[in-house]
Design a protein around this motif. Structure first.
Motif, short mmCIF file in Angstrom:
data_model
loop_
_atom_site.label_atom_id
_atom_site.label_comp_id
_atom_site.label_asym_id
_atom_site.label_seq_id
_atom_site.Cartn_x
_atom_site.Cartn_y
_atom_site.Cartn_z
N GLU A 167 -0.80 5.08 -18.04
CA GLU A 167 -0.07 6.05 -17.20
C GLU A 167 1.41 5.28 -17.11
OE1 GLU A 167 1.02 8.96 -15.72
OE2 GLU A 167 -0.80 9.10 -15.21
N ALA A 168 2.30 6.02 -16.94
CA ALA A 168 3.64 5.51 -16.51
C ALA A 168 4.54 6.65 -15.53
CB ALA A 168 4.64 5.20 -17.70
N VAL A 169 5.40 6.10 -14.84
CA VAL A 169 6.08 6.98 -14.08
C VAL A 169 7.63 6.22 -13.83
CG1 VAL A 169 5.50 6.08 -11.82
CG2 VAL A 169 6.54 8.19 -12.05
N PRO A 170 8.64 6.84 -13.88
CA PRO A 170 10.01 6.13 -13.69
C PRO A 170 10.18 5.68 -12.25
CG PRO A 170 10.27 8.33 -14.64
CD PRO A 170 8.93 8.09 -14.25
N ILE A 171 10.51 4.40 -12.24
CA ILE A 171 10.67 3.86 -10.86
C ILE A 171 11.25 4.59 -9.64
CG2 ILE A 171 11.72 1.82 -9.64
CD1 ILE A 171 9.26 0.94 -11.15
N ASP A 172 12.37 5.30 -10.08
CA ASP A 172 13.04 6.18 -8.99
C ASP A 172 12.26 7.22 -8.48
OD1 ASP A 172 13.16 7.81 -11.14
OD2 ASP A 172 15.51 7.68 -11.23
N GLN A 173 11.09 7.65 -9.16
CA GLN A 173 10.34 8.72 -8.60
C GLN A 173 8.98 8.21 -7.73
OE1 GLN A 173 8.97 11.43 -11.92
NE2 GLN A 173 11.00 11.38 -12.73
N ASP A 221 7.44 6.91 -4.41
CA ASP A 221 7.51 6.94 -2.88
C ASP A 221 7.18 5.64 -2.25
OD1 ASP A 221 7.84 7.53 -0.28
OD2 ASP A 221 6.93 9.49 -0.38
N PRO A 222 8.09 4.86 -1.87
CA PRO A 222 7.67 3.40 -1.17
C PRO A 222 6.75 3.73 0.13
CG PRO A 222 10.16 3.59 -1.51
CD PRO A 222 9.60 5.03 -2.01
N THR A 223 6.75 4.81 0.66
CA THR A 223 6.07 4.91 1.87
C THR A 223 4.60 5.10 1.37
OG1 THR A 223 7.82 5.85 3.18
CG2 THR A 223 5.60 6.27 3.85
N LEU A 224 4.25 6.01 0.46
CA LEU A 224 3.05 6.28 -0.18
C LEU A 224 2.41 4.77 -0.78
CD1 LEU A 224 3.41 9.79 -1.71
CD2 LEU A 224 2.41 9.13 0.35
N VAL A 225 2.98 3.99 -1.47
CA VAL A 225 2.85 2.75 -1.97
C VAL A 225 2.28 1.81 -0.75
CG1 VAL A 225 3.40 0.62 -3.05
CG2 VAL A 225 4.34 2.73 -3.95
N GLN A 249 -10.59 -3.47 -5.27
CA GLN A 249 -9.56 -4.80 -6.07
C GLN A 249 -8.63 -3.99 -6.92
OE1 GLN A 249 -9.53 -8.11 -4.94
NE2 GLN A 249 -7.50 -7.64 -5.97
N ILE A 250 -9.11 -3.07 -7.61
CA ILE A 250 -8.20 -2.44 -8.89
C ILE A 250 -7.16 -1.58 -7.83
CG2 ILE A 250 -8.07 -0.53 -10.34
CD1 ILE A 250 -10.82 -1.20 -11.26
N GLY A 251 -7.50 -1.02 -6.72
CA GLY A 251 -6.42 -0.39 -5.73
C GLY A 251 -5.29 -1.32 -5.34
N VAL A 252 -5.94 -2.52 -4.86
CA VAL A 252 -5.00 -3.36 -4.26
C VAL A 252 -3.83 -4.09 -5.46
CG1 VAL A 252 -4.74 -5.55 -3.21
CG2 VAL A 252 -6.57 -4.05 -2.15
N ASP A 253 -4.67 -4.33 -6.66
CA ASP A 253 -3.75 -4.68 -7.64
C ASP A 253 -2.56 -3.93 -7.88
OD1 ASP A 253 -5.19 -7.08 -7.36
OD2 ASP A 253 -6.39 -6.69 -9.54
N MET A 254 -3.09 -2.59 -8.10
CA MET A 254 -2.13 -1.58 -8.82
C MET A 254 -0.96 -1.58 -7.62
SD MET A 254 -1.30 0.49 -11.14
CE MET A 254 -2.74 0.58 -12.01
N HIS A 255 -1.54 -1.07 -6.34
CA HIS A 255 -0.57 -1.04 -5.78
C HIS A 255 0.29 -2.08 -5.04
CE1 HIS A 255 -2.85 2.68 -4.66
NE2 HIS A 255 -1.72 2.90 -3.95
N ALA A 265 7.14 -3.92 -7.81
CA ALA A 265 8.33 -3.23 -8.79
C ALA A 265 9.52 -2.64 -7.88
CB ALA A 265 7.51 -2.28 -9.51
N LEU A 266 8.99 -2.16 -6.74
CA LEU A 266 10.04 -1.43 -5.89
C LEU A 266 11.04 -2.55 -5.10
CD1 LEU A 266 8.09 1.23 -4.40
CD2 LEU A 266 9.54 1.78 -5.92
N THR A 267 10.41 -3.51 -4.71
CA THR A 267 11.13 -4.67 -3.83
C THR A 267 11.75 -5.65 -4.75
OG1 THR A 267 8.97 -5.81 -3.68
CG2 THR A 267 9.73 -4.27 -1.95
#
Length: 204
Positions: free
Chosen positions: A153-159, A161-165, A189-195, A201-203
């Motif tokens: 899975e991949a998504v451009p960084i600018d797409q 949403d920091p709030t959802l993260v 744990q997978i969810g924590v690692d991914m988020h 990545a955003l910060t």
């Protein structure tokens, strides 16, 4: 008939002491043959009246040979299960999030296979840098300055949403602290690692 022929062929291939079926692995095939000659020869000895089936190598596209000098550009293929983000794109460099750390890939890079972890894939083309967040996958770097990046899975960084993260990170952190089974703990744990990776990545 076909099943019997396949069984005889397998026995011929694996029990023969005069020939080795194992080919050396290489990340840079200079030219893909249209058929596996070793398989075809063995097949014809066992079942000469039936055309041999195609093996996976018959579907491999020829790859350019290793140039005598290092090219000025790196050719990148970046694919997902549902789309092709980059196809034979010539760039200056890519930086991939390998499990061993961030890896910069330039033209002339040594042949490498790298497992990818959640993080940022940066594609550098002149002064332009395109960043994608990828979940996982593999990078196949060839000696002829080609790089194939395959991500789940991949998504451009600018797409993103920091709030959802932040919301997702808080939810999975809560699930991890309240998990009572190994399965619940693993999923949380997978969810924590991914988020966490998304947040970095955003910060970062």
């Amino acid at each position: 008939m076909f099943r019997r022929a396949s069984g005889l062929l397998a026995r011929s291939l694996f029990l023969s002491s005069s020939r080795s079926w194992v080919r050396p692995f290489s990340t840079d095939l200079p030219a893909a043959p249209t058929a596996d000659s070793t398989f075809v020869e063995a097949w014809k000895k066992v079942v000469p009246n039936i055309e041999p089936p195609k093996t996976p190598i018959a579907f491999v596209k020829p790859r350019p040979s290793i140039p005598s000098s290092i090219p000025s550009k790196l050719t990148v293929n970046f694919v997902l299960p549902y789309a092709s983000e980059l196809s034979t794109k010539e760039v200056d460099m890519v930086i991939i999030p390998a499990t061993t750390g961030q890896m910069g890939v330039l033209p002339g890079h040594v042949a490498t296979i790298a497992e990818l972890k959640p993080g940022v894939l940066s594609v550098h083309e002149g002064n332009e840098v395109t960043k994608y967040f990828i979940s996982s996958g593999f990078a196949f770097i060839h000696a002829n300055s080609y790089a194939d990046v395959v991500a789940i899975e991949a998504v451009p960084i600018d797409q993103i949403d920091p709030t959802l993260v932040q919301k997702g990170l808080a939810e999975f952190t809560q699930k991890l602290s309240s998990a009572s089974t190994d399965l619940e703990k693993a999923e949380a744990q997978i969810g924590v690692d991914m988020h966490s990776a998304l947040n970095s990545a955003l910060t970062g």
